[in-house]
Design an enzyme around this catalytic site. Structure first.
Site, PDB file in Angstrom:
ATOM      1  N   GLU A  65      74.981  58.731  31.262  1.00 37.32           N
ATOM      2  CA  GLU A  65      75.927  59.843  31.160  1.00 37.32           C
ATOM      3  C   GLU A  65      75.977  60.404  29.746  1.00 37.32           C
ATOM      4  O   GLU A  65      76.130  61.617  29.556  1.00 37.32           O
ATOM      5  CB  GLU A  65      77.328  59.375  31.579  1.00 37.32           C
ATOM      6  CG  GLU A  65      77.475  59.089  33.062  1.00 37.32           C
ATOM      7  CD  GLU A  65      77.040  57.683  33.439  1.00 37.32           C
ATOM      8  OE1 GLU A  65      77.194  57.310  34.609  1.00 37.32           O
ATOM      9  OE2 GLU A  65      76.531  56.952  32.550  1.00 37.32           O
ATOM     10  N   PRO A 287      63.306  47.160  32.116  1.00 35.61           N
ATOM     11  CA  PRO A 287      64.611  46.926  32.743  1.00 35.61           C
ATOM     12  C   PRO A 287      65.616  48.004  32.399  1.00 35.61           C
ATOM     13  O   PRO A 287      65.598  48.576  31.300  1.00 35.61           O
ATOM     14  CB  PRO A 287      65.043  45.566  32.164  1.00 35.61           C
ATOM     15  CG  PRO A 287      63.765  44.920  31.727  1.00 35.61           C
ATOM     16  CD  PRO A 287      62.899  46.049  31.254  1.00 35.61           C
ATOM     17  N   ARG A 288      66.521  48.282  33.334  1.00 37.94           N
ATOM     18  CA  ARG A 288      67.544  49.302  33.142  1.00 37.94           C
ATOM     19  C   ARG A 288      68.527  48.905  32.047  1.00 37.94           C
ATOM     20  O   ARG A 288      68.975  49.750  31.274  1.00 37.94           O
ATOM     21  CB  ARG A 288      68.295  49.512  34.472  1.00 37.94           C
ATOM     22  CG  ARG A 288      69.492  50.463  34.380  1.00 37.94           C
ATOM     23  CD  ARG A 288      69.041  51.892  34.180  1.00 37.94           C
ATOM     24  NE  ARG A 288      70.173  52.813  34.150  1.00 37.94           N
ATOM     25  CZ  ARG A 288      70.865  53.140  33.061  1.00 37.94           C
ATOM     26  NH1 ARG A 288      70.551  52.586  31.913  1.00 37.94           N
ATOM     27  NH2 ARG A 288      71.850  54.000  33.128  1.00 37.94           N
ATOM     28  N   LEU A 334      64.816  50.555  23.312  1.00 41.27           N
ATOM     29  CA  LEU A 334      65.712  51.615  23.768  1.00 41.27           C
ATOM     30  C   LEU A 334      65.202  52.970  23.297  1.00 41.27           C
ATOM     31  O   LEU A 334      64.628  53.097  22.218  1.00 41.27           O
ATOM     32  CB  LEU A 334      67.126  51.388  23.226  1.00 41.27           C
ATOM     33  CG  LEU A 334      67.943  50.256  23.861  1.00 41.27           C
ATOM     34  CD1 LEU A 334      69.267  50.114  23.123  1.00 41.27           C
ATOM     35  CD2 LEU A 334      68.176  50.516  25.328  1.00 41.27           C
ATOM     36  N   GLY A 335      65.433  53.999  24.127  1.00 36.16           N
ATOM     37  CA  GLY A 335      65.112  55.356  23.715  1.00 36.16           C
ATOM     38  C   GLY A 335      63.646  55.701  23.728  1.00 36.16           C
ATOM     39  O   GLY A 335      63.238  56.672  23.077  1.00 36.16           O
ATOM     40  N   GLU A 336      62.829  54.941  24.457  1.00 35.74           N
ATOM     41  CA  GLU A 336      61.385  55.215  24.480  1.00 35.74           C
ATOM     42  C   GLU A 336      60.866  55.476  25.891  1.00 35.74           C
ATOM     43  O   GLU A 336      59.682  55.260  26.167  1.00 35.74           O
ATOM     44  CB  GLU A 336      60.604  54.056  23.855  1.00 35.74           C
ATOM     45  CG  GLU A 336      60.739  53.955  22.347  1.00 35.74           C
ATOM     46  CD  GLU A 336      59.689  53.045  21.730  1.00 35.74           C
ATOM     47  OE1 GLU A 336      59.146  53.429  20.677  1.00 35.74           O
ATOM     48  OE2 GLU A 336      59.402  51.962  22.296  1.00 35.74           O
ATOM     49  N   LEU A 361      65.083  59.935  38.732  1.00 32.34           N
ATOM     50  CA  LEU A 361      63.633  60.160  38.742  1.00 32.34           C
ATOM     51  C   LEU A 361      63.239  61.438  38.010  1.00 32.34           C
ATOM     52  O   LEU A 361      62.058  61.761  37.883  1.00 32.34           O
ATOM     53  CB  LEU A 361      63.100  60.181  40.177  1.00 32.34           C
ATOM     54  CG  LEU A 361      63.686  61.179  41.193  1.00 32.34           C
ATOM     55  CD1 LEU A 361      63.180  62.582  40.995  1.00 32.34           C
ATOM     56  CD2 LEU A 361      63.380  60.718  42.608  1.00 32.34           C
ATOM     57  N   ILE A 362      64.215  62.193  37.509  1.00 37.35           N
ATOM     58  CA  ILE A 362      63.950  63.497  36.919  1.00 37.35           C
ATOM     59  C   ILE A 362      63.132  63.382  35.641  1.00 37.35           C
ATOM     60  O   ILE A 362      62.203  64.164  35.399  1.00 37.35           O
ATOM     61  CB  ILE A 362      65.268  64.249  36.658  1.00 37.35           C
ATOM     62  CG1 ILE A 362      65.964  64.546  37.996  1.00 37.35           C
ATOM     63  CG2 ILE A 362      65.037  65.535  35.877  1.00 37.35           C
ATOM     64  CD1 ILE A 362      67.388  65.046  37.855  1.00 37.35           C
ATOM     65  N   GLU A 363      63.462  62.386  34.803  1.00 37.35           N
ATOM     66  CA  GLU A 363      62.728  62.229  33.546  1.00 37.35           C
ATOM     67  C   GLU A 363      61.265  61.904  33.799  1.00 37.35           C
ATOM     68  O   GLU A 363      60.382  62.407  33.109  1.00 37.35           O
ATOM     69  CB  GLU A 363      63.366  61.137  32.693  1.00 37.35           C
ATOM     70  CG  GLU A 363      62.769  61.020  31.310  1.00 37.35           C
ATOM     71  CD  GLU A 363      63.486  60.025  30.423  1.00 37.35           C
ATOM     72  OE1 GLU A 363      63.149  59.958  29.218  1.00 37.35           O
ATOM     73  OE2 GLU A 363      64.384  59.303  30.925  1.00 37.35           O
TER      74      GLU A 363
END
Length: 445
Positions: A65, A287-288, A334-336, A361-363
């Site tokens: 978010e 992993p999420r 993170l962020g990659e 799935l948009i990214e």
């Protein structure tokens, strides 16, 4: 709002505060961010507020978010340079991402704190201290006492990029005495899809527009994407990624990988697609939740798989003997995500192989990485259905079929190119939610 329902709810939320403190302490052992400024959650703040700052409050509960809110906030700041932001979160990853966002676009007078626990006293202290003039809730965040207090104070509260699954609708209807007054007290809801809008209307929410999903307006990090694609070319072998995997799913994934990598487990039944992985296709799992990186690495090891972690690479995995000898690559950064999608030929969609509703799935589509999704995508129903209809994603019944389909697509040069093009077109065609949301907010700003 229904007096008895919210009264009982308020008593429970007040009595639950010691339990929340214990939960935060427990979570903080894995994620120290949860131990930061704990008293903010109960309405005790040290941040001064500028006189007449008229803060615009944006609540983005978690990492996803907050990343979505970033697109809207960058556009808001560009149109309204004098605007001051009050940014709140509920998770440590959301707060960390919000901190990075404010470092990028922040100005003096912007504030970041935890969201208030939804007890009457904490919520009242939050509003009394900050006095926001407008509240924007991202996606699904409905808190009865927050909404009631905003209405009492005459503060407009808008749900932005709203989504509501069939499961969430059923849950809300089961608590109608509490949820219906909360949804009805919102000033406006801007829904992602007509399906979402219809569900919101069933709860009495004032849907004022269906603007699409803000996530489509995200631009992948071009440098990361180019690096990932360059690394993939250097490998000269397919990469199958499990993107944003969730607890319980990695075990299913590793069982398939083990069957393909360790030939003795599957040699008698191995087909040409499966033999690709045994012969050199790379498996990447991201992993999420970052607090699970070590857990997932240990799980792979228990399956007898050799693991190489992204955090150990100094450059391309092709330049690392450890990476090239590994059975599984672990994306423990993170962020990659753009880098990981660029590195991968095909991605399995996390959260969709267990009844968790699927991840975004948009990214993946925007990065030109075709998606294979399992049967559970109720959190993103319309996006998943559109992607499947347009050839940007494949639907399978389970993990075994997912790995097989991913490997088959990676081996089909023409089919892969077609799926990549479909994903890029799907992402481009659905942009524009940010501009529509900004226009709708114009009157409040």
């Amino acid at each position: 709002m229904s007096g008895w329902a919210r009264g009982l709810y308020s008593v429970l939320m007040t009595l639950g505060q010691p339990l929340l403190r214990r939960k935060l302490a427990r979570r903080g052992r894995q994620e120290p961010g949860y131990l930061e400024a704990v008293d903010e959650r109960f309405g005790h703040y040290s941040q001064p507020v500028e006189t007449n700052s008229e803060l615009v409050w944006v609540h983005a509960v978690s990492l996803g978010e907050t990343r979505t809110a970033a697109m809207l906030l960058k556009a808001l700041r560009k149109q309204h340079p004098a605007l001051r932001l009050l940014l709140t979160h509920g998770t440590a990853t959301g707060r960390e991402e919000g901190r990075a966002l404010l470092k990028s676009i922040g100005q003096p007078g912007d504030i970041q704190v935890w969201q208030p626990w939804d007890s009457p006293a904490a919520v009242k202290r939050f509003f009394t201290h900050f006095k926001p003039r407008l509240g924007l809730l991202m996606e699904t965040e409905i808190w009865p006492n927050v909404i009631a207090q905003a209405k009492t104070r005459g503060m407009p509260l808008v749900l932005v990029n709203g989504r509501l699954s069939a499961k969430s609708l059923k849950q809300a209807q089961g608590m109608a005495a509490l949820s219906l007054p909360a949804y009805g007290a919102l000033l406006a809801v801007y829904a992602q899809t007509e399906l979402d809008a219809g569900r919101f209307r069933q709860l009495g929410a004032p849907v004022q527009g269906v603007f699409g999903n803000l996530k489509f307006d995200a631009t992948p990090d071009a440098a990361q994407l180019a690096t990932g694609q360059r690394w993939r070319k250097a490998l000269a072998q397919p990469v199958l990624m499990f993107a944003s995997s969730r607890e319980g799913e990695e075990d299913l994934f590793f069982k398939q990988i083990k069957a393909f990598v360790h030939v003795q487990y599957a040699q008698s039944a191995m087909n040409s697609v499966a033999s690709q992985l045994a012969g050199g296709c790379k498996a990447l799992v991201v992993p999420r939740h970052p607090q699970r990186f070590d857990e997932v690495a240990a799980l792979a090891t228990r399956h007898g798989l050799r693991v190489s972690r992204r955090s150990h690479w100094t450059g391309s995995p092709a330049d690392s003997m450890e990476a090239m000898n590994a059975d599984v690559w672990l994306g423990d950064s993170l962020g990659e995500m753009a880098l990981y999608y660029g590195l991968s030929d095909v991605a399995l969609l996390g959260g969709s192989f267990a009844p968790l509703g699927g991840q975004n799935l948009i990214e993946a589509a925007a990065c030109g990485c075709p998606v294979v999704m399992g049967p559970h995508t109720f959190n993103f129903t319309e996006a998943a259905e559109l992607a499947e209809a347009e050839g940007a994603a494949l639907r399978v019944a389970g993990m075994a079929q997912g790995v097989q389909a991913g490997l088959a697509l990676a081996a089909d040069a023409a089919g892969l190119a077609k799926a990549v093009a479909a994903g890029l077109a799907f992402a481009a065609r659905n942009r524009g939610a940010t501009a529509r949301t900004l226009e709708a907010l114009r009157g409040y700003l």
